[in-house]
Design a protein around this motif. Structure first.
Motif, PDB file in Angstrom:
ATOM      1  N   LEU A   1      -6.505  -8.827   2.994  1.00 28.50           N
ATOM      2  CA  LEU A   1      -5.218  -8.129   3.060  1.00 28.50           C
ATOM      3  C   LEU A   1      -4.309  -8.541   1.914  1.00 28.50           C
TER       4      LEU A   1
ATOM      5  N   PHE B   1      -3.334  -6.096  -1.439  1.00 25.59           N
ATOM      6  CA  PHE B   1      -1.967  -5.578  -1.507  1.00 25.59           C
ATOM      7  C   PHE B   1      -1.122  -6.270  -2.563  1.00 25.59           C
TER       8      PHE B   1
ATOM      9  N   VAL C   1      -7.805  -1.802   1.787  1.00 25.32           N
ATOM     10  CA  VAL C   1      -6.378  -1.965   1.515  1.00 25.32           C
ATOM     11  C   VAL C   1      -5.999  -1.307   0.189  1.00 25.32           C
TER      12      VAL C   1
ATOM     13  N   LEU D   1      -5.349   2.157   1.153  1.00 24.68           N
ATOM     14  CA  LEU D   1      -4.232   2.331   2.079  1.00 24.68           C
ATOM     15  C   LEU D   1      -2.877   2.099   1.415  1.00 24.68           C
ATOM     16  N   ARG D   2      -2.818   1.196   0.454  1.00 26.44           N
ATOM     17  CA  ARG D   2      -1.507   0.863  -0.117  1.00 26.44           C
ATOM     18  C   ARG D   2      -0.900   2.023  -0.908  1.00 26.44           C
TER      19      ARG D   2
ATOM     20  N   VAL E   1       2.602   3.830   3.897  1.00 24.84           N
ATOM     21  CA  VAL E   1       2.885   2.501   3.359  1.00 24.84           C
ATOM     22  C   VAL E   1       4.082   2.570   2.408  1.00 24.84           C
TER      23      VAL E   1
ATOM     24  N   LEU F   1      -1.198  -2.193   7.760  1.00 29.26           N
ATOM     25  CA  LEU F   1      -2.508  -2.246   7.113  1.00 29.26           C
ATOM     26  C   LEU F   1      -3.594  -2.813   8.022  1.00 29.26           C
TER      27      LEU F   1
END
Length: 295
Positions: free
Chosen positions: A114, A118, A176, A179-180, A185, A203
């Protein structure tokens, strides 16, 4: 008892549950088969003292190298120890090591993945460390660690966590990274959400499905590598029966007592196969693309 049951009718809610169960078994036959095999192995390990087992380290030279049958279902080894007891109690060590390694590796890999995925300024440093660990073969790294310490269950667990963690880190990081860049987000960042809240609230839940699947493969790999370490004499101590050291002690007698290798090998292969089947089934269930094609 209600009227429907007295007349032989099955209530609608119970019928619906039965239909869902049949549908699940029909769509995931390999997962169900793997789950049943794994459940049997776990039950054997948990209830080992109640399955006509004896002390797995108790020696009886008069009974040495007896063939399976009679009072010894799996025969006896070169010291007269009951092979059935040693195999059943050995499953406790293998399953315990596999489960602990999978859980700890998943937690550590999730936390590092994570942050690495990120926090851009830390990503390169973390991943180069992970790449360095992955450059070494799992078994060689584990043997080196145990050789520097001493043979024990705790050190075997640590030796297996080290090479398995980078794989979880890379998986979580790859999720991640995608996703970021997602709008939810960016919206959370615009609203002033701090880093811990972003990681835990937004996340982390989106990585759990893939993490659970990866955890099953880590467990299967840990069970297999633990057996390899014990077979080479770098795993659990000889006084603690495990599938690896049971097979290691039996290799010199394979021509006269093949069953000493056969039964622990079958248990090891069945356990690893069942864990992998469960992992494949979970992947199919949790991956929306695969689950949609299976409907």
């Amino acid at each position: 008892m209600d009227t429907q049951t007295e007349l032989g009718f099955i209530p609608y809610d119970q019928l619906a549950r039965m239909q869902k169960l049949r549908r699940f078994i029909r769509r995931n036959p390999t997962m169900v088969a793997g789950g049943i095999m794994l459940l049997i192995m776990v039950l054997l390990a948990v209830f080992a003292p109640y399955l006509r087992t004896v002390n797995p380290i108790e020696m009886n030279p008069i009974e040495r190298l007896r063939a399976p049958g009679g009072g010894h279902w799996f025969g006896t080894d070169m010291y007269g120890r009951d092979s059935f007891s040693r195999v059943i109690y050995g499953s406790r060590i293998s399953l315990f090591v596999g489960l602990v390694v999978a859980v700890i590796t998943s937690v550590i890999g999730l936390a590092i993945g994570l942050v690495s995925g990120f926090v851009r300024r830390l990503d390169n440093t973390i991943m180069r460390i992970m790449d360095g660990i992955m450059a070494l073969p799992d078994l060689l790294l584990a043997i080196s660690f145990v050789a520097l310490t001493r043979a024990s269950v705790r050190n075997v667990i640590i030796a297996l966590i080290i090479p398995q963690t980078p794989r979880v880190v890379r998986l979580v990081r790859s999720i991640v990274l995608v996703l970021r860049e997602q709008p939810f987000v960016e919206a959370a960042q615009a609203m002033g959400a701090r880093l811990p809240r972003l990681l835990v609230r937004h996340l982390l839940p989106n990585t759990l499905a893939a993490l659970v699947v990866q955890g099953t493969y880590v467990m299967a790999s840990a069970v297999l590598i633990e057996a390899g370490l014990s077979f080479l004499g770098a795993g659990t101590p000889p006084e603690i029966p495990s599938w690896g050291n049971v097979m290691a002690e039996a290799r010199s007698y394979v021509r006269v007592a093949f069953w000493l290798l056969l039964f622990p090998g079958l248990f090891l292969a069945t356990t690893v196969l069942s864990i992998n089947l469960v992992g494949d089934g979970l992947r199919d269930m949790l991956d929306p693309r695969i689950a949609k094609r299976m409907r």
